[in-house]
Scaffold this motif. Structure first.
Motif, short mmCIF file in Angstrom:
data_model
loop_
_atom_site.label_atom_id
_atom_site.label_comp_id
_atom_site.label_asym_id
_atom_site.label_seq_id
_atom_site.Cartn_x
_atom_site.Cartn_y
_atom_site.Cartn_z
N ARG A 1 0.85 -1.19 0.00
CA ARG A 1 0.00 0.00 0.00
C ARG A 1 0.89 1.25 0.00
O ARG A 1 1.65 1.46 0.94
CB ARG A 1 -0.92 -0.01 1.22
CG ARG A 1 -1.87 -1.20 1.28
CD ARG A 1 -2.40 -1.39 2.68
NE ARG A 1 -1.31 -1.66 3.62
CZ ARG A 1 -1.45 -1.72 4.94
NH1 ARG A 1 -2.65 -1.52 5.49
NH2 ARG A 1 -0.41 -1.97 5.72
N LEU A 2 0.77 2.04 -1.06
CA LEU A 2 1.58 3.25 -1.22
C LEU A 2 0.71 4.46 -0.87
O LEU A 2 -0.27 4.74 -1.55
CB LEU A 2 2.10 3.34 -2.66
CG LEU A 2 3.16 4.39 -3.00
CD1 LEU A 2 3.73 4.13 -4.39
CD2 LEU A 2 2.63 5.81 -2.96
N GLY A 3 1.11 5.19 0.16
CA GLY A 3 0.39 6.38 0.56
C GLY A 3 0.79 7.57 -0.28
O GLY A 3 1.99 7.82 -0.49
N THR A 4 -0.19 8.31 -0.78
CA THR A 4 0.10 9.45 -1.65
C THR A 4 -0.92 10.56 -1.43
O THR A 4 -2.06 10.31 -1.05
CB THR A 4 0.06 9.03 -3.14
OG1 THR A 4 0.28 10.19 -3.97
CG2 THR A 4 -1.27 8.41 -3.52
N ARG A 5 -0.50 11.78 -1.65
CA ARG A 5 -1.45 12.90 -1.70
C ARG A 5 -2.37 12.70 -2.91
O ARG A 5 -2.05 11.96 -3.84
CB ARG A 5 -0.70 14.22 -1.81
CG ARG A 5 0.07 14.61 -0.57
CD ARG A 5 0.95 15.82 -0.84
NE ARG A 5 0.19 16.95 -1.36
CZ ARG A 5 0.73 17.96 -2.04
NH1 ARG A 5 2.02 17.99 -2.29
NH2 ARG A 5 -0.02 18.96 -2.47
N SER B 1 3.61 9.25 -7.73
CA SER B 1 3.45 8.02 -6.95
C SER B 1 3.20 6.84 -7.89
O SER B 1 3.68 5.73 -7.64
CB SER B 1 2.30 8.17 -5.95
OG SER B 1 2.62 9.12 -4.96
N GLY B 2 2.44 7.08 -8.96
CA GLY B 2 2.21 6.02 -9.93
C GLY B 2 3.50 5.57 -10.59
O GLY B 2 3.71 4.36 -10.84
N GLN B 3 4.40 6.51 -10.87
CA GLN B 3 5.68 6.16 -11.48
C GLN B 3 6.53 5.34 -10.50
O GLN B 3 7.19 4.38 -10.90
CB GLN B 3 6.40 7.44 -11.91
CG GLN B 3 5.71 8.14 -13.09
CD GLN B 3 6.12 9.58 -13.26
OE1 GLN B 3 7.09 10.05 -12.66
NE2 GLN B 3 5.38 10.33 -14.06
N VAL B 4 6.50 5.72 -9.21
CA VAL B 4 7.23 4.94 -8.21
C VAL B 4 6.61 3.55 -8.06
O VAL B 4 7.33 2.55 -7.95
CB VAL B 4 7.25 5.68 -6.86
CG1 VAL B 4 7.79 4.78 -5.75
CG2 VAL B 4 8.10 6.94 -6.96
#
Length: 319
Positions: free
Chosen positions: A7-11, A20-23
């Motif tokens: 789970r990637l937390g992003t603004r 965040s999508g690129q990461v």
């Protein structure tokens, strides 16, 4: 048994979601695990006050860090220039990927560049750092501009130009590139004229420090040259005891002879927002072989800038 998705937390902003999508894509390739984005609203996203008024430092990252510490997300992506310089207990800066273009970009009406803006042009920016350097540039080149404080996402800011409310706005080139809008820049401002914010163009990937396996998995995305450069820049910022909303610019370059990197040059600037006074210095040292070397270079330049009166200029940063 299939491992659960990370789970990637992003603004929630378009830019944050894009980077965040690129990461997430890079983590999928590096680890073979699925990654899902978890959108989190930060105080910096909801407040309508200008960053200098709400403190600037950490307003875009606090909610993400709280979600990390509560176990609601596994890792988070930040724009490194938004990250406070002090380490956060319980969290690890697992990776600083390769930096995007650190320069500022001008988006102006009629394809204009900075030196061709009309007399009295209104230039929008939410950054005291940009205000200080734009006004100093105008003074030194016989231009008359008015810097106008603005907030909002990329669409909102460029919209001020499209509607004719402003003649130009200044944004980070990296952000425009990450959302596929770099073609809207009418000029990439030379760093000799406008130094970027410390860490501008770089991303920070944070995760819980006690998850050694995840720290190791994410660390493959780390770019050592970028980390060394931004460490020096952020060390300068920390030693000046300035937050990310202060009128401080910094950029570290790794220089070489074409075959190998031989030294690091760190440039820094502090100024009053009206551009009447700038302290701008640079320092060069060997290529850092450790995190401590980069930190030391930043502290050395900060000491020289403070000796030239930098502290007094930062006290005049209110918009």
């Amino acid at each position: 048994m299939t491992e659960r998705a990370l789970r990637l937390g992003t603004r929630r902003s378009k830019l944050a979601m894009a980077q965040s999508g690129q990461v997430a894509d890079a983590v999928r390739r590096a680890t073979g695990r699925e990654v899902e984005l978890v959108e989190i609203t930060t105080y910096g996203d909801t407040s309508r006050e200008h960053l200098a008024q709400i403190g600037g430092t950490g307003v875009f990252v606090a909610a993400l860090r709280e979600a990390l510490l509560r176990g609601e997300v596994d890792f988070a992506v930040h724009s490194l220039k938004d990250l406070p310089t002090a380490p956060h207990e319980g969290l690890a800066l697992a990776a600083v990927p390769r930096r995007e273009d650190p320069r500022d970009a001008l988006v102006a009406r009629d394809g204009l560049t900075l030196d061709r803006l009309p007399d009295g042009a209104r230039v929008g920016t939410g950054s005291p750092r940009r205000m200080a350097q734009l006004n100093a540039y105008a003074r030194s080149h016989g231009l008359r501009i008015e810097t106008v404080p603005i907030r909002g996402n990329v669409d909102t800011r460029i919209g001020y130009v499209r509607s004719g409310e402003l003649d130009a706005v200044v944004l980070a080139a990296a952000g425009l590139r990450r959302i596929g809008r770099s073609g809207e820049a009418t000029e990439l401002l030379p760093v000799d004229s406008v130094l970027p914010a410390p860490g501008q163009g770089a991303l920070a990937i944070e995760c819980p420090a006690d998850d050694a396996a995840l720290v190791a998995a994410l660390s493959v995305l780390d770019d050592p040259h970028t980390r060394a450069a931004v460490s020096a820049e952020r060390s300068l910022l920390a030693a000046l005891e300035a937050g990310c909303s202060a009128p401080v610019g910094a950029l570290a370059d790794l220089l070489g002879d074409g075959r190998e990197l031989t030294e690091m040059r760190l440039r820094g600037v502090v100024g009053t927002t009206d551009g009447s006074t700038l302290v701008q210095l640079s320092i060069t040292g060997p290529v850092p072989t450790s995190h401590g070397d980069a930190i030391a270079l930043g502290r050395e330049l900060a000491s020289e800038m403070l000796a030239k009166g930098a502290a007094g200029l930062m006290g005049e940063r209110a918009l």
